[in-house]
Design a protein around this motif. Structure first.
Motif, PDB file in Angstrom:
ATOM      1  N   ALA A  51      10.262  14.391   3.640  1.00  0.00           N
ATOM      2  CA  ALA A  51       9.733  14.818   4.938  1.00  0.00           C
ATOM      3  C   ALA A  51       8.485  14.050   5.347  1.00  0.00           C
ATOM      4  O   ALA A  51       8.187  13.960   6.538  1.00  0.00           O
ATOM      5  CB  ALA A  51       9.416  16.309   4.900  1.00  0.00           C
ATOM      6  N   GLN A  52       7.751  13.503   4.376  1.00  0.00           N
ATOM      7  CA  GLN A  52       6.464  12.874   4.698  1.00  0.00           C
ATOM      8  C   GLN A  52       6.105  11.835   3.644  1.00  0.00           C
ATOM      9  O   GLN A  52       6.374  12.012   2.462  1.00  0.00           O
ATOM     10  CB  GLN A  52       5.377  13.956   4.756  1.00  0.00           C
ATOM     11  CG  GLN A  52       4.030  13.469   5.162  1.00  0.00           C
ATOM     12  CD  GLN A  52       3.036  14.617   5.322  1.00  0.00           C
ATOM     13  OE1 GLN A  52       3.406  15.784   5.379  1.00  0.00           O
ATOM     14  NE2 GLN A  52       1.768  14.274   5.393  1.00  0.00           N
ATOM     15  N   ILE A  53       5.477  10.744   4.115  1.00  0.00           N
ATOM     16  CA  ILE A  53       4.884   9.731   3.248  1.00  0.00           C
ATOM     17  C   ILE A  53       3.479   9.500   3.786  1.00  0.00           C
ATOM     18  O   ILE A  53       3.322   9.053   4.930  1.00  0.00           O
ATOM     19  CB  ILE A  53       5.657   8.398   3.272  1.00  0.00           C
ATOM     20  CG1 ILE A  53       7.108   8.591   2.817  1.00  0.00           C
ATOM     21  CG2 ILE A  53       4.955   7.352   2.408  1.00  0.00           C
ATOM     22  CD1 ILE A  53       7.993   7.367   3.020  1.00  0.00           C
ATOM     23  N   GLY A  54       2.467   9.837   2.983  1.00  0.00           N
ATOM     24  CA  GLY A  54       1.100   9.700   3.463  1.00  0.00           C
ATOM     25  C   GLY A  54       0.917  10.493   4.740  1.00  0.00           C
ATOM     26  O   GLY A  54       1.225  11.676   4.802  1.00  0.00           O
ATOM     27  N   ARG A  97       0.838  -1.212   0.000  1.00  0.00           N
ATOM     28  CA  ARG A  97       0.000   0.000   0.000  1.00  0.00           C
ATOM     29  C   ARG A  97       0.868   1.255   0.000  1.00  0.00           C
ATOM     30  O   ARG A  97       0.537   2.247  -0.641  1.00  0.00           O
ATOM     31  CB  ARG A  97      -0.932  -0.003   1.216  1.00  0.00           C
ATOM     32  CG  ARG A  97      -1.911   1.168   1.218  1.00  0.00           C
ATOM     33  CD  ARG A  97      -2.990   1.034   2.269  1.00  0.00           C
ATOM     34  NE  ARG A  97      -2.507   1.025   3.629  1.00  0.00           N
ATOM     35  CZ  ARG A  97      -2.412   2.105   4.408  1.00  0.00           C
ATOM     36  NH1 ARG A  97      -2.754   3.284   3.954  1.00  0.00           N
ATOM     37  NH2 ARG A  97      -1.977   1.991   5.646  1.00  0.00           N
ATOM     38  N   ILE A  98       1.989   1.210   0.705  1.00  0.00           N
ATOM     39  CA  ILE A  98       2.873   2.372   0.765  1.00  0.00           C
ATOM     40  C   ILE A  98       3.693   2.511  -0.517  1.00  0.00           C
ATOM     41  O   ILE A  98       3.827   3.593  -1.070  1.00  0.00           O
ATOM     42  CB  ILE A  98       3.821   2.260   1.983  1.00  0.00           C
ATOM     43  CG1 ILE A  98       3.015   2.346   3.285  1.00  0.00           C
ATOM     44  CG2 ILE A  98       4.901   3.341   1.940  1.00  0.00           C
ATOM     45  CD1 ILE A  98       3.805   1.947   4.524  1.00  0.00           C
ATOM     46  N   ALA A  99       4.247   1.407  -0.997  1.00  0.00           N
ATOM     47  CA  ALA A  99       5.232   1.464  -2.086  1.00  0.00           C
ATOM     48  C   ALA A  99       4.633   1.429  -3.485  1.00  0.00           C
ATOM     49  O   ALA A  99       5.212   1.994  -4.412  1.00  0.00           O
ATOM     50  CB  ALA A  99       6.222   0.313  -1.925  1.00  0.00           C
ATOM     51  N   ASP A 100       3.507   0.768  -3.668  1.00  0.00           N
ATOM     52  CA  ASP A 100       2.967   0.579  -5.018  1.00  0.00           C
ATOM     53  C   ASP A 100       2.377   1.881  -5.555  1.00  0.00           C
ATOM     54  O   ASP A 100       1.479   2.463  -4.945  1.00  0.00           O
ATOM     55  CB  ASP A 100       1.898  -0.518  -4.991  1.00  0.00           C
ATOM     56  CG  ASP A 100       1.545  -1.000  -6.385  1.00  0.00           C
ATOM     57  OD1 ASP A 100       1.474  -0.165  -7.311  1.00  0.00           O
ATOM     58  OD2 ASP A 100       1.343  -2.212  -6.543  1.00  0.00           O
ATOM     59  N   PRO A 101       2.862   2.351  -6.711  1.00  0.00           N
ATOM     60  CA  PRO A 101       2.374   3.606  -7.284  1.00  0.00           C
ATOM     61  C   PRO A 101       0.868   3.621  -7.561  1.00  0.00           C
ATOM     62  O   PRO A 101       0.268   4.693  -7.609  1.00  0.00           O
ATOM     63  CB  PRO A 101       3.158   3.750  -8.591  1.00  0.00           C
ATOM     64  CG  PRO A 101       4.334   2.865  -8.439  1.00  0.00           C
ATOM     65  CD  PRO A 101       3.938   1.763  -7.508  1.00  0.00           C
ATOM     66  N   LYS A 102       0.245   2.455  -7.717  1.00  0.00           N
ATOM     67  CA  LYS A 102      -1.194   2.452  -8.010  1.00  0.00           C
ATOM     68  C   LYS A 102      -2.019   3.003  -6.844  1.00  0.00           C
ATOM     69  O   LYS A 102      -3.140   3.444  -7.033  1.00  0.00           O
ATOM     70  CB  LYS A 102      -1.678   1.059  -8.415  1.00  0.00           C
ATOM     71  CG  LYS A 102      -1.767   0.062  -7.291  1.00  0.00           C
ATOM     72  CD  LYS A 102      -2.271  -1.280  -7.791  1.00  0.00           C
ATOM     73  CE  LYS A 102      -2.372  -2.271  -6.651  1.00  0.00           C
ATOM     74  NZ  LYS A 102      -2.722  -3.595  -7.102  1.00  0.00           N
ATOM     75  N   HIS A 103      -1.429   2.996  -5.634  1.00  0.00           N
ATOM     76  CA  HIS A 103      -2.140   3.541  -4.473  1.00  0.00           C
ATOM     77  C   HIS A 103      -1.969   5.054  -4.352  1.00  0.00           C
ATOM     78  O   HIS A 103      -2.651   5.690  -3.559  1.00  0.00           O
ATOM     79  CB  HIS A 103      -1.676   2.848  -3.187  1.00  0.00           C
ATOM     80  CG  HIS A 103      -2.012   1.396  -3.164  1.00  0.00           C
ATOM     81  ND1 HIS A 103      -3.302   0.929  -3.098  1.00  0.00           N
ATOM     82  CD2 HIS A 103      -1.219   0.304  -3.233  1.00  0.00           C
ATOM     83  CE1 HIS A 103      -3.286  -0.389  -3.112  1.00  0.00           C
ATOM     84  NE2 HIS A 103      -2.034  -0.796  -3.202  1.00  0.00           N
ATOM     85  N   LYS A 104      -1.037   5.608  -5.117  1.00  0.00           N
ATOM     86  CA  LYS A 104      -0.821   7.051  -5.212  1.00  0.00           C
ATOM     87  C   LYS A 104      -0.682   7.742  -3.855  1.00  0.00           C
ATOM     88  O   LYS A 104      -1.262   8.789  -3.606  1.00  0.00           O
ATOM     89  CB  LYS A 104      -1.928   7.708  -6.036  1.00  0.00           C
ATOM     90  CG  LYS A 104      -1.987   7.184  -7.459  1.00  0.00           C
ATOM     91  CD  LYS A 104      -2.910   8.009  -8.307  1.00  0.00           C
ATOM     92  CE  LYS A 104      -3.074   7.528  -9.717  1.00  0.00           C
ATOM     93  NZ  LYS A 104      -2.023   6.829 -10.359  1.00  0.00           N
ATOM     94  N   MET A 105       0.085   7.139  -2.952  1.00  0.00           N
ATOM     95  CA  MET A 105       0.323   7.741  -1.643  1.00  0.00           C
ATOM     96  C   MET A 105       1.215   8.969  -1.824  1.00  0.00           C
ATOM     97  O   MET A 105       2.247   8.913  -2.487  1.00  0.00           O
ATOM     98  CB  MET A 105       0.980   6.733  -0.702  1.00  0.00           C
ATOM     99  CG  MET A 105       1.094   7.258   0.710  1.00  0.00           C
ATOM    100  SD  MET A 105       1.495   5.979   1.907  1.00  0.00           S
ATOM    101  CE  MET A 105      -0.080   5.151   2.030  1.00  0.00           C
ATOM    102  N   ALA A 106       0.803  10.083  -1.255  1.00  0.00           N
ATOM    103  CA  ALA A 106       1.551  11.336  -1.383  1.00  0.00           C
ATOM    104  C   ALA A 106       2.881  11.253  -0.644  1.00  0.00           C
ATOM    105  O   ALA A 106       2.961  10.719   0.463  1.00  0.00           O
ATOM    106  CB  ALA A 106       0.719  12.492  -0.841  1.00  0.00           C
TER     107      ALA A 106
END
Length: 183
Positions: A162-165, A62-71
């Motif tokens: 600085a931030q992931i999600g 969920r964090i790494a896969d680009p399809k989830h588009k986590m900011a």
């Protein structure tokens, strides 16, 4: 389990160095003595800042896969003083060799508070000023932020994630990590 780690400059985002030559490059194993956790995504060796590690495969995806588009939000020190038109280019999407990037959020910012020294320090040219930009993207092309700022005429000098999600670097110092049991 989720670990928030402040990856220092010049550290690989993996636990072993798999290069053909015995390079002696630093890896996560020097900093994270926790078994069975893996990075959720990557952060280039010459970049610093937040790296998430987990033992949960679904969370990692969920964090790494680009399809989830986590900011992912970056603080970028660049050469020069970008004009509003350069920032608008980032916001619209920038043409790179492998295609146009998705629109990014981009704004000028002051130097981050409590900024730690980098070893080695960035190159400084007395005749060229430098500036800080905060950039948020939802994709992850190889070295994307560096290529985007170069494409608008402002080469990257220093790159800090600085931030992931919802997760922030916070007050972690380079090489420090903390466990989050609930997330």
């Amino acid at each position: 389990m989720l670990i928030l780690f402040h990856k220092p400059f010049n550290v690989l985002s993996q636990f072993t160095d798999q290069s053909l030559a015995a390079s002696g490059r630093e890896t996560l194993s020097r900093y994270i003595p926790v078994p069975h956790v893996y990075p959720a995504g990557r952060l280039d060796r010459d970049s610093e800042g937040l790296l998430l590690l987990t033992d949960d495969g679904k969370l990692q995806a969920r964090i790494a896969d680009p399809k989830h588009k986590m900011a992912k939000t970056y603080w970028v020190q660049v050469e020069g003083a970008p004009q509003e038109s350069a920032l608008q280019s980032l916001r619209r999407g920038v043409q790179l060799k492998d295609g146009v990037t998705q629109p990014a959020k981009a704004r000028l910012m002051d130097e981050p508070e409590g900024l730690w020294p980098r070893n080695p320090p960035i190159r400084v040219r007395k005749s060229v000023p430098d500036s800080w930009i905060e950039v948020t993207i939802r994709e992850g092309k190889n070295r994307q932020i560096r290529r985007m700022t170069a494409a608008i005429g402002h080469p990257c000098l220093r790159l800090i994630r600085a931030q992931i999600g919802e997760w922030h670097l916070g007050d972690l110092k380079p090489g420090e990590y903390k466990h989050l049991m609930q997330f």
